[in-house]
Enzyme design. Structure first.
Site, PDB file in Angstrom:
ATOM      1  N   GLU A 305       0.792  -1.263  -0.013  1.00 49.85           N
ATOM      2  CA  GLU A 305       0.015  -0.212   0.101  1.00 49.85           C
ATOM      3  C   GLU A 305       1.020   1.248   0.146  1.00 49.85           C
ATOM      4  OE1 GLU A 305      -3.599   0.085   0.003  1.00 49.85           O
ATOM      5  OE2 GLU A 305      -2.665   1.804  -0.790  1.00 49.85           O
ATOM      6  N   ASP A 309       1.024   4.142  -3.075  1.00 49.38           N
ATOM      7  CA  ASP A 309       0.597   5.681  -2.572  1.00 49.38           C
ATOM      8  C   ASP A 309       1.755   6.555  -2.909  1.00 49.38           C
ATOM      9  OD1 ASP A 309      -1.891   4.419  -1.674  1.00 49.38           O
ATOM     10  OD2 ASP A 309      -1.197   4.545   0.392  1.00 49.38           O
ATOM     11  N   SER A 554      -7.300   1.407  -3.985  1.00 48.73           N
ATOM     12  CA  SER A 554      -6.059   1.756  -3.248  1.00 48.73           C
ATOM     13  C   SER A 554      -5.093   2.703  -4.162  1.00 48.73           C
ATOM     14  CB  SER A 554      -5.081   0.589  -2.730  1.00 48.73           C
ATOM     15  OG  SER A 554      -5.750   0.057  -1.672  1.00 48.73           O
TER      16      SER A 554
END
Ligand SMILES: *[C@@H]1O[C@H](CO)[C@@H](O)[C@H](O)[C@H]1NC(C)=O
Ligand SMILES: *[C@@H]1O[C@H](CO)[C@@H](O)[C@H](O)[C@H]1NC(C)=O
Ligand SMILES: *[C@@H]1O[C@H](CO)[C@@H](O)[C@H](O)[C@H]1NC(C)=O
Length: 639
Positions: A305, A309, A554
């Site tokens: 994640e 990001d 995500s």
């Protein structure tokens, strides 16, 4: 399977008045079913001292939507005139009338004034009382619950009541029906099968991988965007062509929950391949409640994640510095309320403070836990905040959900854009679990399970699209149907926001879905999500020293966060402020042309094809994907 027994516990605060033993007492909160893995063991000792906290109702909360619209609706004369933090605190703190009404109730019930303490923010009243006193006061019974697997115990009551005239002054009373679901960390670790490090069992996991290794081309090849998304593909898809110049005056924060962590070696590996001038660039770390960038545990589940990001947000907003809101210690972890505390000190106590059922409570008394004080108001909220985590709405109480949702409105008043990914399981809840006819999670449920906090109408929910197989960045995208399905649907808690009314009504009327109220609340009176979308398929990321392909909303949320950050930069150049809450603008007629309407694909789940993307807003891809070259001038026109 849901992620361990934590998930099968369902609380629901019922706020319907119901008669109780005393004529003037009415039920204030009630648990619908008992947690399956905790067994009621015995009545709580009548002499035990309970540390009671009464969360007081805020004043002006009924005006929060109207105030938020006044600064974020494109037609409003006060568009962009955001509030200061002090103004927000003073607007909402409990009224003197509320404080005295609750105090009067307590003293007339025998809990005398010298025992009462009002918190400095005036958000809650605290007192110590015996179980017998509290049972009398709240017309309830406390029990000790036992967790056989770990031997842990906790206390709880099934429902509680207060005098009818007091209800409007009170939000929550603790400890009562709110069940602490957090287990000691070793027990918790054992149970988390595929998302280690996420703070509660009900958090949805981060991005997904299909195990396929990408072919990484240098220079990036736009012909392959249907199988490998790179920063160049994203720029081409959304016409991203703006280089930030006001980087010191702008801010973009991304929330990660410890032990989710970014590996700097991965960041440089990605930069080396896709953005060589950025090698060595690092986020500004803000440690919330003892948050650390841990390197002990390294795997896709710990690093995927954060890699996704930061790699994409840095590349798309180069040279904008990014803030990493690393939230929670290594022992207890944290939840959404914890990062909200960090950007607003009044939220730490607002309506009684954080809830131990869901939030990390600091200082952390567990061995190795963060001993410092809770991070309250340690930084100003960044202009944009992206969070790629979510829960299921069914796993939180309505009271808890409303408290958190009001906070997103306050951040909007302050001028912050809050983005959450809409979930990766289509119309189903996390892990593909749906609800039974009673609205409870069930392996063979067929009712849709919306997410939280994306159903809160005061934040922006971001769904996922894909470059359809065989298509290019110049062809229309479809809803994401590879590995994941875009989270979308309708809330079972939140009412329809006014800015969304025409969109939701139009969808239900013009494209009636082939479902009934047995699948979702089709009254046309509840919040629909997502609000908009961006690509969520086949992202090339560097993680744990390798390039991997990842999928998920995500990815979509930080991409939209990057686009809004670029818009804020352009507005700062024009002497204007950040855009703040964007929903009223993006649903307005004028802005419709700035989005690529997505009209193919669906978000299957719960044994159905889910909703279908159609012309106009839909609960799969929202209003569509942004076209920055059109969106930017529209936001620049606003004051
Ligand atoms: C309740 O008791 C605890 C332990 O004695 C004490 O620390 C705390 O200050 C008391 N709270 C109030 C409101 O009196
Ligand atoms: C749907 O939402 C409306 C508005 O909140 C509510 O009145 C109604 O009871 C809900 N319907 C169902 C079946 O839950
Ligand atoms: C995005 O906007 C630009 C500028 O108006 C336009 O030329 C382009 O065709 C738009 N892209 C899409 C996919 O609509």
């Amino acid at each position: 399977m849901r992620l361990g027994p934590l998930l099968s516990i369902v609380l629901a605060g019922v706020v319907l008045a119901a008669p109780s033993r005393r004529s003037n007492h009415v039920v204030h909160e009630k648990r619908i079913i008992d947690p399956v893995d905790w067994i009621p063991d015995r009545r709580l000792d009548a002499e035990k001292i309970l540390p009671m906290r009464i969360g007081l109702s805020q004043q002006n909360l009924h005006r929060v939507e109207e105030l938020l619209m006044s600064v974020s609706h494109p037609e409003s004369p006060s568009y962009g005139q955001h509030f200061t933090p002090d103004e927000v605190v003073n607007l909402f703190r409990p009224s003197d009338q509320t404080i005295s009404a609750v105090k009067e109730w307590l003293t007339s019930s025998g809990i005398l004034d010298h025992r009462l303490r009002l918190s400095p923010s005036k958000g809650w009243i605290e007192f110590n009382a015996t179980t017998a006193e509290v049972e009398e006061l709240l017309q309830t019974e406390y029990h000790v619950y036992f967790h056989p697997e770990t031997g842990a115990e906790q206390i709880s009551c099934h429902s509680y009541s207060v005098p009818e005239h007091i209800r409007e002054h009170i939000d929550l009373i603790k400890p009562t029906v709110h069940f602490k679901r957090r287990l000691p960390s070793n027990a918790q670790r054992k149970k988390r099968s595929f998302n280690p490090g996420l703070p509660t069992g009900s958090f949805k996991p981060g991005p997904k991988t299909n195990g396929v290794k990408p072919q990484v081309h240098l220079p990036s090849d736009l012909a392959n965007c249907d199988v490998n998304i790179t920063p160049d593909c994203v720029r081409a898809l959304y016409k991203i062509d703006h280089k930030p110049v006001n980087t010191a005056r702008n801010s973009y924060g991304i929330v990660e929950f410890t032990p989710q962590a970014l590996l700097f070696t991965d960041l440089d590996m990605f930069f080396g391949n896709f953005s060589p001038t950025q090698v060595g660039t690092r986020p500004k770390l803000v440690s919330v409640d003892g948050g650390v960038i841990q390197t002990i545990d390294q795997s896709f589940d710990f690093n995927g994640e954060s890699s996704l990001d930061f790699e994409y947000s840095f590349a798309l907003t180069d040279p904008q510095p990014l803030t990493l809101l690393q939230t929670g210690d290594l022992v207890e972890g944290a939840s959404f309320d914890n990062w909200l505390d960090a950007v607003d000190k009044s939220f730490c106590t607002f309506e009684g403070g954080d809830n131990p059922d869901f939030d990390g409570i600091y200082p952390d008394d567990l061995p190795g836990g963060f001993q410092g004080p809770e991070s309250c108001g340690i930084i100003k909220a960044p202009n944009v905040v992206s969070v790629s985590f979510g829960q299921d709405e069914v796993d939180v109480t309505p009271a808890y959900a409303q408290r958190q949702c009001a906070e997103y409105a306050k951040l909007g008043l302050l001028g912050t854009t809050v983005l959450y990914s809409s979930g990766d399981d289509g119309v189903a809840g996390g892990g593909g679990i749906c609800l039974d006819a009673e609205g409870q999670p069930s392996d063979d449920g067929s009712k849709f399970s919306p997410g939280f906090p994306v159903t809160c109408g005061f934040l922006t929910a971001v769904g996922a699209t894909q470059v359809n197989p065989g298509s290019t960045v110049n062809d229309p995208e479809g809803a994401c149907e590879q590995v994941i399905f875009s989270g979308g649907g309708f809330s079972n808690i939140f009412a329809l926001p006014e800015y969304q009314a025409a969109a939701v009504t139009g969808f239900l009327k013009n494209h009636p879905p082939p479902f009934t109220s047995a699948q979702f609340n089709n009254s046309g009176k509840v919040r629909g999500f997502p609000d908009l979308s961006a690509n969520g398929a086949n992202y090339v990321i560097a993680v744990d020293g390798e390039f991997e392909l990842v999928f998920g909303t995500s990815a979509s949320s930080p991409v939209v966060g990057s686009i809004i950050t670029l818009i804020n930069d352009a507005r700062i150049s024009a002497g204007k402020g950040p855009v703040g809450f964007i929903n009223p603008a993006i649903y307005s007629e004028k802005f419709a042309s700035a989005f690529n309407d997505i009209t193919t694909g669906g978000n299957q789940g719960c044994g159905t094809p889910g909703f279908t993307s159609t012309k106009g807003w839909d609960p799969v891809t929202g209003v569509g994907t942004p076209n920055l070259s059109k969106l930017l001038p529209l936001f620049l026109e606003l004051p």
